[in-house]
Design a protein around this motif. Structure first.
Motif, short mmCIF file in Angstrom:
data_model
loop_
_atom_site.label_atom_id
_atom_site.label_comp_id
_atom_site.label_asym_id
_atom_site.label_seq_id
_atom_site.Cartn_x
_atom_site.Cartn_y
_atom_site.Cartn_z
N ILE A 21 6.85 -7.10 10.30
CA ILE A 21 6.77 -5.69 9.88
C ILE A 21 5.81 -4.93 10.80
O ILE A 21 6.08 -3.80 11.21
CB ILE A 21 6.32 -5.59 8.41
CG1 ILE A 21 7.39 -6.19 7.49
CG2 ILE A 21 6.06 -4.14 8.02
CD1 ILE A 21 6.96 -6.34 6.04
N SER A 22 4.70 -5.58 11.15
CA SER A 22 3.72 -4.93 12.03
C SER A 22 4.32 -4.61 13.39
O SER A 22 3.91 -3.63 14.04
CB SER A 22 2.49 -5.83 12.21
OG SER A 22 1.83 -6.04 10.97
N TYR A 81 -4.64 -2.83 6.28
CA TYR A 81 -3.58 -1.85 6.57
C TYR A 81 -3.97 -0.43 6.18
O TYR A 81 -3.10 0.45 6.15
CB TYR A 81 -2.30 -2.25 5.84
CG TYR A 81 -1.74 -3.60 6.28
CD1 TYR A 81 -1.33 -3.81 7.58
CD2 TYR A 81 -1.65 -4.65 5.38
CE1 TYR A 81 -0.83 -5.04 7.99
CE2 TYR A 81 -1.14 -5.88 5.77
CZ TYR A 81 -0.74 -6.07 7.07
OH TYR A 81 -0.25 -7.29 7.47
N ASP A 82 -5.22 -0.20 5.88
CA ASP A 82 -5.65 1.13 5.42
C ASP A 82 -5.22 2.23 6.39
O ASP A 82 -4.63 3.25 5.99
CB ASP A 82 -7.16 1.18 5.23
CG ASP A 82 -7.62 0.48 3.96
OD1 ASP A 82 -6.75 0.09 3.15
OD2 ASP A 82 -8.84 0.33 3.77
N SER A 83 -5.54 2.06 7.65
CA SER A 83 -5.22 3.08 8.65
C SER A 83 -3.73 3.24 8.83
O SER A 83 -3.20 4.36 8.90
CB SER A 83 -5.87 2.72 9.99
OG SER A 83 -5.52 3.64 10.98
N THR A 84 -3.02 2.10 8.86
CA THR A 84 -1.56 2.14 9.02
C THR A 84 -0.91 2.88 7.86
O THR A 84 0.01 3.70 8.07
CB THR A 84 -1.01 0.70 9.08
OG1 THR A 84 -1.55 0.04 10.22
CG2 THR A 84 0.50 0.69 9.15
N LEU A 85 -1.37 2.63 6.64
CA LEU A 85 -0.78 3.26 5.47
C LEU A 85 -1.07 4.76 5.44
O LEU A 85 -0.20 5.56 5.03
CB LEU A 85 -1.31 2.59 4.20
CG LEU A 85 -0.77 1.18 3.96
CD1 LEU A 85 -1.57 0.47 2.85
CD2 LEU A 85 0.71 1.21 3.59
N LYS A 86 -2.24 5.15 5.89
CA LYS A 86 -2.54 6.58 5.92
C LYS A 86 -1.63 7.30 6.91
O LYS A 86 -1.11 8.39 6.62
CB LYS A 86 -4.02 6.77 6.32
CG LYS A 86 -4.49 8.21 6.16
CD LYS A 86 -4.46 8.64 4.71
CE LYS A 86 -4.94 10.07 4.54
NZ LYS A 86 -4.78 10.53 3.13
N ALA A 116 0.14 -6.19 0.09
CA ALA A 116 -0.51 -7.19 0.94
C ALA A 116 -1.88 -6.74 1.43
O ALA A 116 -2.57 -7.50 2.11
CB ALA A 116 0.38 -7.47 2.15
N ASN A 117 -2.30 -5.54 1.05
CA ASN A 117 -3.51 -4.93 1.63
C ASN A 117 -4.77 -5.29 0.85
O ASN A 117 -5.59 -4.42 0.55
CB ASN A 117 -3.34 -3.41 1.69
CG ASN A 117 -4.35 -2.75 2.59
OD1 ASN A 117 -4.75 -3.32 3.60
ND2 ASN A 117 -4.76 -1.54 2.23
N ALA A 160 8.58 -0.48 3.51
CA ALA A 160 7.49 -1.17 4.20
C ALA A 160 6.14 -0.82 3.57
O ALA A 160 5.27 -1.69 3.42
CB ALA A 160 7.49 -0.82 5.68
N ILE A 161 5.97 0.43 3.18
CA ILE A 161 4.73 0.84 2.51
C ILE A 161 4.52 0.02 1.24
O ILE A 161 3.41 -0.46 0.96
CB ILE A 161 4.77 2.35 2.19
CG1 ILE A 161 4.50 3.15 3.47
CG2 ILE A 161 3.76 2.71 1.11
CD1 ILE A 161 4.72 4.64 3.33
N GLY A 162 5.59 -0.18 0.44
CA GLY A 162 5.47 -0.97 -0.78
C GLY A 162 4.95 -2.37 -0.51
O GLY A 162 4.08 -2.88 -1.22
#
Length: 369
Positions: free
Chosen positions: A90-91, A128-133, A122-123, A115-117
């Motif tokens: 996914i990354s 994944y904080d920055s990726t999710l933002k 998994a966070n 993918a966000i779900g």
């Protein structure tokens, strides 16, 4: 003495009444755990490719659904090599614009939303904080609103689509809303409230915020695919005109309205529940037959769980403890290798065992007490 026996009998009967549902719930949960274990073993041993993907031709989508499904049942599997490989895959789909999708994908909203779900679940360590933002900003930028040059009076307003069609749809909008909720957005979030406008316009219900030409042509409280670009229902035209409501979109609409803050006594929620009671079924996706059946099961379970419904009375007044009924039905449909597959219809990729197994596992996760 007789009075003593009578009192003892009443005490035992009372205790049995209290304990029996607990034992029944425990037995159901044990069945679900055994079934889920078989499904997860299928994904682990036969469903995952060397690059960590599940059905990698779908970009991040099916892999993310599988990760989410596995972690719903086994949160401790976060360090399992199977999950680590899937997360690495996914990354590999992280894009410079913040989206999470395969390069050149025409399903950017769908891939990013699911993918966000998975990444939220998994966070645990904040990796994944920055990726999710960034993904949240990307998703909100896809929403059909003033940024696309349309006003709130447009039937497309507030919706989200795949990207390959020049209009939004309720299925993608539902995934979009799920993702915003997973990210912690409350019901009063501006993007969620915009999305609610689109959802309401997808309901066959006159007035109540629905100003489309289709609002009162069917008027059964159910939902269809999209009111945009002239409107479309995957279930086709209704007799006498209008767009036919169908099961999976009605559950998607119900869930989306609840997530956007509508209460159980809102007329739009009541109308959707009325349609659901009249068309309660585990044998088919009402209005669509066998097409999209496992998508339907997943949406069915997630919506009724969101609505805090434990027992659903159908149109004849028959009560349905839906968690038990759906779990038993899904378990009966599980294949010897632990997978699930739609043998009656491959429409919407339901011949893909990885995708359908993810849907079934996700549905089962909402059947647990």
């Amino acid at each position: 003495m007789m009075r003593l026996f009578a009192g003892l009998f009443c005490f035992i009967a009372t205790i049995s009444t209290v304990i029996s549902p607990v034992l029944a719930d425990s037995r159901l949960d044990a069945k679900i755990q055994r079934s889920a274990a078989k499904g997860i073993e299928f994904l682990k041993n036969r469903g995952q490719a060397d690059d960590g993907s599940f059905s990698g031709e779908t970009g991040a989508a099916v892999t993310a659904l599988c990760v989410n499904a596995i972690l719903q049942h086994r949160p401790q599997a976060i360090n399992d090599p199977m999950i680590e490989k899937a997360l690495a895959y996914i990354s590999s789909k992280f894009q410079p614009d913040g989206g999470i999708y395969a390069t050149g994908s025409s399903h950017q909203n769908y891939e990013t939303s699911v993918a966000i779900g998975a990444l939220v679940r998994a966070n645990k360590d904040g990796r994944y904080d920055s990726t999710l933002k960034r993904a949240e900003t990307f998703l909100k930028g896809l929403q059909w609103d003033e940024g696309e040059g349309i006003e709130s009076s447009d039937p497309s307003y507030g919706g989200a689509g795949y990207g390959k069609h020049k209009r939004p749809d309720l299925s993608n909008t539902s995934f979009f809303i799920d993702a915003l909720r997973d990210l912690g957005n409350e019901a009063d979030d501006e993007s969620l409230q915009k999305a609610l406008k689109f959802v309401v316009r997808s309901q066959n219900l006159a007035d109540e915020g629905n100003d489309t030409p289709h609002a009162d042509e069917v008027n059964d409280g159910g939902f269809y695919y999209t009111p945009a670009a002239g409107g479309e229902s995957q279930a086709g035209q209704a007799e006498g005109g209008g767009l036919r409501s169908y099961g999976s979109m009605t559950y998607a609409g119900l869930k989306s309205m609840i997530y956007a803050g509508l209460s159980a006594d809102d007329p739009r929620v009541l109308a959707a529940m009325d349609f659901i009671r009249k068309h309660y079924s585990l044998d088919s996706n009402p209005g669509m037959g066998q097409a999209g059946l496992y998508y339907y099961y997943h949406t069915f379970a997630k919506a009724l769980d969101a609505a805090n419904v434990d027992v659903l009375d159908d149109a004849s007044g028959t009560p349905h403890p839906w968690r038990e009924e759906l779990a038993n039905h899904l378990i009966s449909e599980q294949q010897p290798d632990g997978s699930w597959v739609n043998k009656q219809s491959e429409r919407w990729m339901e011949g893909d065992r990885q995708l359908v197994t993810a849907y079934a596992l996700l549905a089962l996760s909402y059947c647990r007490e």
